[in-house]
Design an enzyme around this catalytic site. Structure first.
Site, PDB file in Angstrom:
ATOM      1  N   CYS A   1      23.037   1.988  -8.835  1.00 25.12           N
ATOM      2  CA  CYS A   1      23.778   2.815  -9.791  1.00 25.12           C
ATOM      3  C   CYS A   1      25.127   2.141 -10.017  1.00 25.12           C
ATOM      4  O   CYS A   1      25.839   1.834  -9.056  1.00 25.12           O
ATOM      5  CB  CYS A   1      23.949   4.209  -9.199  1.00 25.12           C
TER       6      CYS A   1
ATOM      7  N   ARG B   1      13.670  -4.551  -9.115  1.00 24.77           N
ATOM      8  CA  ARG B   1      15.031  -5.066  -9.321  1.00 24.77           C
ATOM      9  C   ARG B   1      15.874  -4.017 -10.053  1.00 24.77           C
ATOM     10  O   ARG B   1      15.343  -3.009 -10.497  1.00 24.77           O
ATOM     11  CB  ARG B   1      14.990  -6.376 -10.105  1.00 24.77           C
TER      12      ARG B   1
ATOM     13  N   GLU C   1      17.150 -17.034 -22.151  1.00 24.82           N
ATOM     14  CA  GLU C   1      15.738 -17.055 -21.782  1.00 24.82           C
ATOM     15  C   GLU C   1      14.917 -17.045 -23.066  1.00 24.82           C
ATOM     16  O   GLU C   1      15.026 -16.115 -23.857  1.00 24.82           O
ATOM     17  CB  GLU C   1      15.349 -15.854 -20.908  1.00 24.82           C
TER      18      GLU C   1
ATOM     19  N   GLU D   1      20.513  -9.209 -17.165  1.00 25.13           N
ATOM     20  CA  GLU D   1      19.970  -8.213 -18.088  1.00 25.13           C
ATOM     21  C   GLU D   1      20.408  -6.790 -17.752  1.00 25.13           C
ATOM     22  O   GLU D   1      19.589  -5.924 -17.452  1.00 25.13           O
ATOM     23  CB  GLU D   1      18.439  -8.293 -18.117  1.00 25.13           C
TER      24      GLU D   1
ATOM     25  N   MET E   1       2.137 -13.597 -14.105  1.00 19.01           N
ATOM     26  CA  MET E   1       1.432 -13.878 -15.346  1.00 19.01           C
ATOM     27  C   MET E   1       2.401 -14.227 -16.476  1.00 19.01           C
ATOM     28  O   MET E   1       2.018 -14.231 -17.640  1.00 19.01           O
ATOM     29  CB  MET E   1       0.537 -12.712 -15.721  1.00 19.01           C
ATOM     30  N   HIS E   2       3.629 -14.524 -16.127  1.00 17.46           N
ATOM     31  CA  HIS E   2       4.619 -14.947 -17.116  1.00 17.46           C
ATOM     32  C   HIS E   2       4.568 -16.471 -17.171  1.00 17.46           C
ATOM     33  O   HIS E   2       4.827 -17.149 -16.181  1.00 17.46           O
ATOM     34  CB  HIS E   2       6.005 -14.478 -16.673  1.00 17.46           C
TER      35      HIS E   2
END
Ligand SMILES: [Zn+2]
Ligand SMILES: [Zn+2]
Ligand SMILES: [Zn+2]
Lengths: 633, 633, 633
Positions: free
Chosen positions: A109, A105, A315, A144, A365-366
């Site tokens: 630019c 992700r 989050e 983010e 795995m989150h």
């Protein structure tokens, strides 16, 4: 406004049949908010121009009808593969000149015009379609900014845009050459479009060049975000937010927030402790399952300032994450504690990321609020406890803080350009001052560098502001607060050149920095009375009084009227002593909080938290490990 | 079949005049085998199509007439410079996108079709010419596949071949997108030929993508090797081998070996201890001149399995090597000990690499059996001792082992794709279990992941098999052995996605992994009774009984009937305790071998070795430093 | 010739109005020399062919008229931007294949013909214009060749030039293939122009290839410098110098100096201690504000040799620098001490870098003799003290040294090509021997590897000369000095191939190195009587006598007549013991200098210096911290 809970949800990840049950379960858990959509571009537009919004219509309706308020994200952090095929040069380029490829992700630019237009187009489509939806209660732009080191791009698009940015800033190439001192090493340019980006140089580039590139790169983020905001506003009255990421300092979050209504951030206390807090191994062991006691609080205060008082945790870490070097599970209770820490600092909402753990792809795995098999995960259970506690709790509120701390992104750019001693950073400097303040039990307001009105504060700390405009100097000097300056205050002009008279050249403060030095970190310089200067020190001259002395007799800090100048990098104890002395004089009550106990005032309640792994005593009584204690003031 | 000795020889490095004396001296030293030819392409074909095989004819004849059996290597690990000029894109490309240039060896991409044809051609020429030579007693394909990190190539040739491989595996791009969860972060592809290689992504690529690329890359090695084997078989009935390299896990050695007759490997105990065993500094100091006591044994057992019982040491370290960070000389006696360790594990042949130290080029500091000045080097002297000992020794044989340990390359690919905690690897996990077994004095059979018949074994250890097919689960559950599972057993489906029901979902074992976490390595989690879980831990739920508990009361391992599940990464002592308990129940005799003493049963002889630097006592008597002791059972 | 002081000045950095005041202030401070011009190309030729020399005319006149002698530098270290636009391929290319861009300095490849012509042109213009100026008293070519790792370039220009260089050296490609042993791994080339540069190979390149590339690269520097010198000499009779940089060993400073009249070097004691001395952390802490006690002395002796007795410190650290990881301020007195250390070793001039601290660009944090605000900086104050001390001091002189130490750049190239043990370097080896000699109070002459006449020396140390010609062997063996050889003496022939008979094959010394090994640095091998071999050891055979033994009974050093061979890497104490024993036999007086006290004889004066941070006792009396003591002999 009530304090609220929420979560992040990806309808496109799950069969449509379960959306309704998911929505019901969210509502039952007391969640108010559900953020969706921010990575779904390939589902909204699977091939160029082939728009598929029906599923999103249905998802919004299902969620909305369950009573949830939807935060709709623009999907620009994940351009689809067909777009990269269409614009191969839209990829950012790393410092070594390698394109940063598709496959995860943030593969764009900020300076690429073709991609900017694609971004405009998809945002316009979303805003038009959902601008007046009754279920869309807020927006999020992108996701983010800057995560994965994506602000600085060394692409041709960036080179071209940098040239234009410089032309706007300097007007003539002669002015630029003069301002940067390009005569040094014959670095003079003949035109703006011939200016290279400052990577792959034989030795370090001109710091004026590097700093300009950092400022330009920050401005590119601001401009990119503003394009999205401007489009959304045309169609929607709902507030617009962005979810900033912890300790990303490559762009100015205040300036991005100026165009937003709410600042939000993504808070991963355990992941951050492992990969960005900058703590010692011992500290990392001690807080491995709890997170640093001050890192979240610092960001809470930062984004309360950025959002002009309106801020969320968009989050919230719900269990182990996937992306840190080591990914421990939180101590039981921490997911509740982190929420209360946020509310203590004035958060309107705390949203756990994510609803259900995805069994596939990068974040498999989150943890989520649900396990992949739909069972309740610990985060859901602790969220329910928070829901119950919120029931009778006061509305969103904060208390006026006696202490202000200035955090300025531009100063961080300058320190990053020129740390002078290996490993020194502006963020760390300010954060260590913040930790000292917080371990004195003080509530702190973070202020941006553009602040000029300091009324209401008894102490204003402004460490490390390497550039300081004349009017900021004046405002600080004339304020009623005790002002803490140094090190490196006003050490450079606006173009990263040493000013004459030598710094800090502060009205009302007869202090001159005659010489600076950086030292190996294993050579602390002890202060008389405790604490050390470490890593960096200044030789101070002038008529101001001595405030702190090194054991070798040299001056460590000076003071004149309300201005205190610290001539070096303080360790924790040194900062604590500086602030304690000023608090005592100003009559501000302090505590001596050791271990993981902290407090923050919110309205007439003092909220105590214990980041320690064992119970502890506080002035308000005993507090469990991972506990929260509410003290009525 | 007698146990034999051999060496590696490069006639092209030496004047033809000395070949005969060299051959005589080899035979006198008791050597049976001489491997030649594997780096000689530029001498066989100095310019394109200009074939020069006469010298090789003569070399083979000289060696054969001296009574030596020749192993002829194909020279494909060293394509000549003219070939790279002809096919500039045959070079592999590193993870940063840089071509890996000519100038050493292994400078080819397995996926390059032009090079594959060149390989076919030279192998065909050799096979035709020497297929029925009476002196050619075995073949070797290429040399050390994967050495110098040469399995994964990010070239255009690899990209194209990967697309085709994916099309064969998934049939439709929709199936692939679904299987990988590409909806996450909009990573969906429109066609197989648009799929990028998983390098230079902004953050980590999709683990399904990475794992597929690793599997593809492994298959490319298998296919490349098979082309050579198929050609040779058309012309020769001699057995075909490849010399695998220690701890190279980027391709499936079992699958390559399926096409071979004999598996061989290159054993460099001291070099490996310095650069790949993964030992602590203290262990490295302790065994600097002897090598790790278990690393060679592990590989011996591994290649006995790969070769279906037929295996050699093709290259045995003969003294200091040149390529490790530090290159000590072996303790006197170790070159004999290493040979006996190999025979103890069933080796048919041990060949010292190389005959005479080359004074030139990359390996000029790599010892040989002769010094560059033709004097006997220590390896020759110790080889003569082995020759004498072999005289009256039994034939090649092994003993049935009570314990089996599964090693699965595909599991290593998955762990490499997603270690979850920094530094964790499947090889290390299995190797530490192996060390524990061996320090209990147990002989071990290594089994490949495709094994379904476990009869004959009392204990089967299968740690870390992150993917496990239903039939393997069934075969293990229904076996008569005590089966040791975990951590991460069956944690992913075949496409690297978390399965629901949650793992291990093992028939007959009511255990569910509710959550996993990784920890800093300096935070060991002590077990009641000794030993620790370190770095990685799972939260276990279910009706199975508790087998091991952490000191904090949490469950560390569970057991139900013959199935034991270990919920974390065991340190050496923890593994030892697990296996000791199961051995005691099963009535298997164990020893408590400390320091460097080890044993292995071969037929009715137990062969004791001492990797320690001082003498030690064993149940069979005192053993010298670097000593070998033969105990009749 | 009087000992003199000087400084470096950049008129182009300052308003013309202040030049005269600056010049006067320099003269008042007792400075004789002012170096100018070496980075001013963009001011001399702002656009191609647009020559602007007037300002330089005026600057020279102002300085000259103030009584200062001007050293004029050629500006080739800083080609202007327009030149890089004209010749984009003039940039050097790093080992990863990335062009090293414009934006700092030294952005050129020595092999680029277009740039060589640009260099010729600007040097010609300067030489023509100023060749007979009465004020130009010396020249400097370029600036700090090799700084920022700029000797080795992997550009196309370098590849082409390397092919030609090899053709000249080897005559035929067959000869090269044979000499390098390219048959190994089929690395044979068909023509010189097909030879690649030795970067990005799959594993290490052939050491013969790497060494040849290092020699070629060194020769390119020599040739580049000679072109400048030849042009200047046509127009000027003033001496020509170059300012070498500390511990740059990628090119042969002796060969460059052969074309010069004076060798100069740039001495930054504190910066060097942080970034290149190679000291332990403890030593770095101990001398953080003083610099290593021997590093400058070593270079002083080195450049006295390179300059055939004529040498300067062209740049003397004046305070904190900007470029090391940590940049402390010198202890008060050190800037005087460093000057006297230089004079003690025969320096004609010591020039402080730079006159006034530049407030802008890369070196804005590099101290000068003046602060940016024109106030006296400590360097100016200490320089004035030196000026006063020089008043009655003797002329430039040195004393004959009893001990010679050979330093050979070609040996450094060979060790860099093949350190054999991680971290070993020739420079470090020789420097540690030098430190031992100096801590015995000995004055040392450094000799280049081409030396054949050793008369006058009682001890000649020649450690680590990995290649040694027959005539050097003979000259050493037949000298009247005690000769100290090893480790690795004559271990390779001229093409980096192991010779037979095995090394050292020294006439008059019956010692053979049977085998070598490298060890982890944490495994010292203790010597009987004190000290250790560390990291590297040789097994010695032969009839020569044992000179040193390891505690395990193995031979560490052997001796026969005047030849002593040390079979390993000595630690400081081991070197000290070797030299002490030979000094005692030869009747050379030694001291046992501990801490930071050192001495050097200059004429009939012994100059004592104290690099310690506290006072110390010497045979000549008490010496202050940072003190200098003059003892008449
Ligand atoms: Zn090998
Ligand atoms: Zn690159
Ligand atoms: Zn310099």
């Amino acid at each position: 406004m009530k304090r609220t809970l929420g979560t992040c949800y990806y309808p496109e990840h799950w069969p449509e049949e379960i959306w309704e049950a998911d929505a019901r379960r969210m509502a039952d858990a007391g969640l108010t908010w559900v953020r969706i959509g921010e990575f779904a571009w390939s589902r909204l537009e699977p091939t160029q121009g082939n728009l598929q919004f029906d599923w999103l219509d249905r998802a919004i309706e299902v969620l909305g009808k369950a009573g949830l308020k939807v935060v709709l994200g623009t999907p620009t952090a994940t351009p689809p593969h067909w777009m990269v095929e269409k614009h191969p040069d839209m990829l950012a380029v790393d410092v070594n000149g390698h394109p940063r490829k598709f496959g995860s992700r943030r593969h764009y630019c900020f300076s690429h015009e073709g991609f900017q237009l694609e971004s405009d187009r998809i945002v316009q489509l979303l805003a038009e379609r959902y601008g007046d939806s009754p279920y869309i209660a807020a927006w999020q732009t992108d996701n983010e900014y800057g995560c994965h080191d994506t602000v600085l791009s060394y692409s041709n698009a960036a080179k071209k845009a940098f040239g234009l940015w410089l032309a706007r800033r300097y007007g003539s190439i002669e002015a630029l050459n003069r301002a940067w001192g390009n005569v040094f090493w014959s670095m003079e340019y003949a035109s703006f479009d011939s200016i290279d980006l400052p990577n792959l140089t034989v030795t370090e580039p001109n710091p004026s060049h590097s700093l300009a590139f950092r400022r330009f790169s920050s401005d590119q983020v601001v401009a990119f975000n503003k394009r999205q905001v401007d489009i959304i506003r045309r169609y929607s009255g709902a507030p617009i937010s962005h979810n900033f990421m912890g300790r990303i300092t490559e762009f100015d979050h205040f300036k991005v927030s100026d165009d937003l209504d709410i600042a939000t951030w993504d808070s991963y206390p355990l992941g951050f402790l492992e990969d960005r807090v900058g703590a010692t191994s011992e500290h990392q062991r001690l807080y491995a399952r709890q997170g640093d006691p001050d890192f979240q609080a610092f960001h809470h205060d930062l984004y309360r300032a950025a959002g002009n008082g309106r801020w969320w945790v968009m989050e919230q870490q719900p269990g182990p994450v996937n992306w840190a070097p080591y990914n421990p599970a939180p101590l039981s209770g921490m997911m509740r504690l982190w929420a209360w820490e946020a509310y203590a600092h004035g958060a309107e909402a705390v949203c756990y990321f994510r609803w259900r753990q995805a069994p596939f792809a990068q974040e498999q795995m989150h943890a989520g609020m649900l396990r992949p098999d739909n069972a309740d995960a610990p985060a859901l259970i602790e969220a329910r406890q928070v829901r119950d506690e919120l029931h009778d709790a006061p509305d969103v509120e904060t208390s006026p803080a006696p202490v202000a701390l200035i955090f300025d992104y531009d100063a961080d750019f300058a320190w990053a350009t020129q740390p002078h001693g290996a490993g020194l950073s502006y963020f760390q400097l300010v954060f260590e001052a913040y930790k000292a303040l917080r371990s004195l039990g003080l509530s702190v307001d973070i202020l941006r560098g553009e602040t000029r009105d300091f009324s209401g504060y008894q102490i204003v700390a402004a460490p490390g502001l390497i550039y300081m405009s004349q009017d900021l100097k004046k405002a600080l000097a004339e304020s009623n607060a005790e002002v803490v300056l140094g090190p490196r205050t006003a050490a450079r002009n606006a173009d990263m050149v040493i000013p004459v008279p030598l710094p800090p050249d502060m009205p009302g403060l007869e202090v001159t920095v005659a010489r600076v030095e950086s030292m190996r970190p294993d050579m602390p310089m002890p202060l008389k009375g405790g604490g050390n200067l470490v890593s960096y020190r200044e030789e101070l001259e002038g008529a101001a009084g001595t405030f702190l002395e090194l054991e070798d007799g040299q001056i460590a800090a000076m003071r004149q009227d309300n201005l205190t100048y610290v001539g070096g990098w303080c360790d924790g104890l040194a900062w604590k002593r500086v602030f304690k002395m000023l608090c005592d004089e100003a009559g501000i009550e302090t505590f001596d909080l050791s271990g993981g106990v902290r407090c923050r005032d919110a309205g007439n309640i003092r909220i105590w938290t214990n980041y320690g792994a064992s119970p502890s005593d506080t002035p308000a009584g005993r507090i469990d490990a991972a506990g929260v204690l509410f003290e009525r003031l």
